[in-house]
Design a protein around this motif. Structure first.
Motif, PDB file in Angstrom:
ATOM      1  N   GLU A  13       0.818  -1.214   0.000  1.00 29.78           N
ATOM      2  CA  GLU A  13       0.000   0.000   0.000  1.00 29.78           C
ATOM      3  C   GLU A  13       0.849   1.260   0.000  1.00 29.78           C
ATOM      4  OE1 GLU A  13      -2.610  -0.593   3.337  1.00 29.78           O
ATOM      5  OE2 GLU A  13      -3.835  -2.051   2.246  1.00 29.78           O
ATOM      6  N   ALA A  14       1.976   1.228   0.698  1.00 30.61           N
ATOM      7  CA  ALA A  14       2.827   2.417   0.794  1.00 30.61           C
ATOM      8  C   ALA A  14       3.715   2.609  -0.430  1.00 30.61           C
ATOM      9  CB  ALA A  14       3.705   2.329   2.049  1.00 30.61           C
ATOM     10  N   GLU A  15       4.156   1.523  -1.036  1.00 26.08           N
ATOM     11  CA  GLU A  15       5.202   1.634  -2.060  1.00 26.08           C
ATOM     12  C   GLU A  15       4.769   1.353  -3.490  1.00 26.08           C
ATOM     13  OE1 GLU A  15       7.840   3.029  -1.179  1.00 26.08           O
ATOM     14  OE2 GLU A  15       7.679   2.777   0.978  1.00 26.08           O
ATOM     15  N   GLU A  16       3.566   0.838  -3.703  1.00 28.52           N
ATOM     16  CA  GLU A  16       3.170   0.513  -5.070  1.00 28.52           C
ATOM     17  C   GLU A  16       3.223   1.737  -5.990  1.00 28.52           C
ATOM     18  OE1 GLU A  16      -0.392  -1.521  -7.660  1.00 28.52           O
ATOM     19  OE2 GLU A  16      -0.904  -0.302  -5.908  1.00 28.52           O
ATOM     20  N   GLY A  17       2.630   2.856  -5.561  1.00 30.17           N
ATOM     21  CA  GLY A  17       2.618   4.069  -6.393  1.00 30.17           C
ATOM     22  C   GLY A  17       4.012   4.582  -6.702  1.00 30.17           C
ATOM     23  N   PRO A  18       4.857   4.801  -5.678  1.00 31.14           N
ATOM     24  CA  PRO A  18       6.222   5.251  -5.962  1.00 31.14           C
ATOM     25  C   PRO A  18       7.000   4.275  -6.848  1.00 31.14           C
ATOM     26  CG  PRO A  18       5.714   5.611  -3.658  1.00 31.14           C
ATOM     27  CD  PRO A  18       4.562   4.832  -4.243  1.00 31.14           C
ATOM     28  N   LEU A  19       6.802   2.976  -6.646  1.00 33.29           N
ATOM     29  CA  LEU A  19       7.502   2.000  -7.480  1.00 33.29           C
ATOM     30  C   LEU A  19       7.023   2.060  -8.928  1.00 33.29           C
ATOM     31  CD1 LEU A  19       7.592  -1.013  -5.023  1.00 33.29           C
ATOM     32  CD2 LEU A  19       9.595   0.119  -5.997  1.00 33.29           C
ATOM     33  N   LEU A  20       5.713   2.244  -9.128  1.00 31.03           N
ATOM     34  CA  LEU A  20       5.195   2.377 -10.495  1.00 31.03           C
ATOM     35  C   LEU A  20       5.776   3.610 -11.182  1.00 31.03           C
ATOM     36  CD1 LEU A  20       1.447   1.388 -10.107  1.00 31.03           C
ATOM     37  CD2 LEU A  20       3.138   0.273 -11.570  1.00 31.03           C
ATOM     38  N   ARG A  21       5.827   4.726 -10.463  1.00 28.61           N
ATOM     39  CA  ARG A  21       6.408   5.943 -11.051  1.00 28.61           C
ATOM     40  C   ARG A  21       7.879   5.743 -11.359  1.00 28.61           C
ATOM     41  NH1 ARG A  21       2.859   7.984  -7.153  1.00 28.61           N
ATOM     42  NH2 ARG A  21       4.495   8.372  -5.627  1.00 28.61           N
ATOM     43  N   PHE A  22       8.591   5.078 -10.461  1.00 25.07           N
ATOM     44  CA  PHE A  22      10.014   4.813 -10.650  1.00 25.07           C
ATOM     45  C   PHE A  22      10.224   3.936 -11.888  1.00 25.07           C
ATOM     46  CE2 PHE A  22      13.711   2.073  -9.268  1.00 25.07           C
ATOM     47  CZ  PHE A  22      14.686   3.025  -9.514  1.00 25.07           C
ATOM     48  N   ALA A  23       9.487   2.828 -11.982  1.00 31.46           N
ATOM     49  CA  ALA A  23       9.622   1.932 -13.129  1.00 31.46           C
ATOM     50  C   ALA A  23       9.221   2.633 -14.423  1.00 31.46           C
ATOM     51  CB  ALA A  23       8.780   0.672 -12.916  1.00 31.46           C
ATOM     52  N   TYR A  24       8.158   3.411 -14.355  1.00 38.91           N
ATOM     53  CA  TYR A  24       7.702   4.124 -15.551  1.00 38.91           C
ATOM     54  C   TYR A  24       8.728   5.158 -15.990  1.00 38.91           C
ATOM     55  CZ  TYR A  24       4.419   6.272 -18.795  1.00 38.91           C
ATOM     56  OH  TYR A  24       3.806   6.746 -19.919  1.00 38.91           O
ATOM     57  N   GLY A  25       9.403   5.770 -15.033  1.00 40.14           N
ATOM     58  CA  GLY A  25      10.462   6.719 -15.358  1.00 40.14           C
ATOM     59  C   GLY A  25      11.603   6.062 -16.118  1.00 40.14           C
ATOM     60  N   ILE A  26      11.877   4.821 -15.828  1.00 37.64           N
ATOM     61  CA  ILE A  26      12.937   4.089 -16.513  1.00 37.64           C
ATOM     62  C   ILE A  26      12.443   3.548 -17.850  1.00 37.64           C
ATOM     63  CG2 ILE A  26      14.444   2.047 -16.413  1.00 37.64           C
ATOM     64  CD1 ILE A  26      14.405   2.386 -13.323  1.00 37.64           C
ATOM     65  N   LEU A  27      11.254   2.971 -17.850  1.00 37.79           N
ATOM     66  CA  LEU A  27      10.757   2.226 -19.007  1.00 37.79           C
ATOM     67  C   LEU A  27       9.952   3.053 -20.001  1.00 37.79           C
ATOM     68  CD1 LEU A  27       9.616  -0.798 -16.870  1.00 37.79           C
ATOM     69  CD2 LEU A  27      11.495  -0.843 -18.524  1.00 37.79           C
ATOM     70  N   GLY A  28       9.200   4.034 -19.498  1.00 37.87           N
ATOM     71  CA  GLY A  28       8.367   4.838 -20.386  1.00 37.87           C
ATOM     72  C   GLY A  28       7.126   4.118 -20.891  1.00 37.87           C
ATOM     73  N   ARG A  97      14.413  12.001  -9.039  1.00 35.69           N
ATOM     74  CA  ARG A  97      14.244  12.480 -10.410  1.00 35.69           C
ATOM     75  C   ARG A  97      13.532  11.442 -11.273  1.00 35.69           C
ATOM     76  NH1 ARG A  97      18.684  15.337 -10.019  1.00 35.69           N
ATOM     77  NH2 ARG A  97      20.083  13.634 -10.425  1.00 35.69           N
ATOM     78  N   MET A  98      13.943  10.171 -11.142  1.00 35.57           N
ATOM     79  CA  MET A  98      13.302   9.113 -11.934  1.00 35.57           C
ATOM     80  C   MET A  98      11.843   8.939 -11.526  1.00 35.57           C
ATOM     81  SD  MET A  98      15.841   6.023 -12.631  1.00 35.57           S
ATOM     82  CE  MET A  98      17.513   6.186 -12.103  1.00 35.57           C
ATOM     83  N   GLU A  99      11.578   9.005 -10.235  1.00 34.02           N
ATOM     84  CA  GLU A  99      10.203   8.871  -9.750  1.00 34.02           C
ATOM     85  C   GLU A  99       9.362  10.034 -10.284  1.00 34.02           C
ATOM     86  OE1 GLU A  99       7.737   8.810  -5.584  1.00 34.02           O
ATOM     87  OE2 GLU A  99       9.772   8.027  -5.578  1.00 34.02           O
ATOM     88  N   ALA A 100       9.918  11.237 -10.274  1.00 31.60           N
ATOM     89  CA  ALA A 100       9.189  12.406 -10.780  1.00 31.60           C
ATOM     90  C   ALA A 100       8.918  12.271 -12.280  1.00 31.60           C
ATOM     91  CB  ALA A 100       9.963  13.688 -10.485  1.00 31.60           C
ATOM     92  N   MET A 101       9.921  11.797 -13.035  1.00 36.21           N
ATOM     93  CA  MET A 101       9.722  11.601 -14.479  1.00 36.21           C
ATOM     94  C   MET A 101       8.606  10.589 -14.733  1.00 36.21           C
ATOM     95  SD  MET A 101      13.653  11.719 -15.995  1.00 36.21           S
ATOM     96  CE  MET A 101      13.514  10.056 -16.468  1.00 36.21           C
ATOM     97  N   GLY A 102       8.612   9.523 -13.956  1.00 38.07           N
ATOM     98  CA  GLY A 102       7.561   8.529 -14.110  1.00 38.07           C
ATOM     99  C   GLY A 102       6.197   9.088 -13.782  1.00 38.07           C
TER     100      GLY A 102
END
Length: 168
Positions: A13-28, A97-102
């Motif tokens: 519950e705490a980390e799913e959103g930040p992890l999705l943004r982080f992964a999306y920042g890398i993968l697009g 920065r990666m999390e923000a980009m995601g």
């Protein structure tokens, strides 16, 4: 006194959103980011008793899985743009920065097509308001108005997500 280890549900519950943004920042790519994060949580479940710091473990796992995916699927790149790596600052700044980009990519992907087109014309193609007006049929004033409100809305959404600009 030892602080209790959080539950897997609490970590999710705490980390799913930040992890999705982080992964999306890398993968697009949202779908791939979702798969990577899901895989990371499955792996965490499998190694739960061995993991002392679940948050750090998850971010490292998502990073490694994302980079492996990029390496193994080079031809699947959605964009011809190179990854936006910035090696300035420490690991915490790079992660932020990666999390923000995601987060920005996720928010942009959720916009209606017409609004995405305005952002793309202005910031990807570098067109001036007059050129956007010619392409879209909107008045120059309307282009400026819509872009202003789009950016203001994105900024407010980022703040609600806990992401601030470099000036704070």
């Amino acid at each position: 006194m030892n602080p209790e280890k959080p539950t897997l549900r609490g970590i999710f519950e705490a980390e799913e959103g930040p992890l999705l943004r982080f992964a999306y920042g890398i993968l697009g790519r949202r779908e791939v980011a979702e798969d990577i994060v899901q895989d990371a949580f499955v792996r965490l479940h499998e190694h739960w008793d061995e993991v002392a710091n679940p948050r750090a473990w998850l971010f490292r796992t998502v990073r490694n899985l994302s980079l492996n995916h990029l390496r193994d699927h080079k031809r699947e790149r959605v964009t011809d743009e190179p990854p936006e790596w910035d090696n300035t600052g420490g690991p915490e700044q790079q992660l932020a920065r990666m999390e923000a980009m995601g987060a920005v990519r996720l928010l942009l992907a959720e916009l209606p097509d017409e609004e995405q087109a305005l952002i793309r014309l202005k910031y990807h193609e570098g067109l001036k308001y007059e050129q956007i007006s010619t392409r879209t049929g909107l008045s120059v004033g309307n282009v400026g108005y819509k872009l202003h409100h789009l950016l203001k809305g994105l900024s407010m959404s980022l703040r609600r997500m806990g992401i601030e600009g470099s000036e704070g």
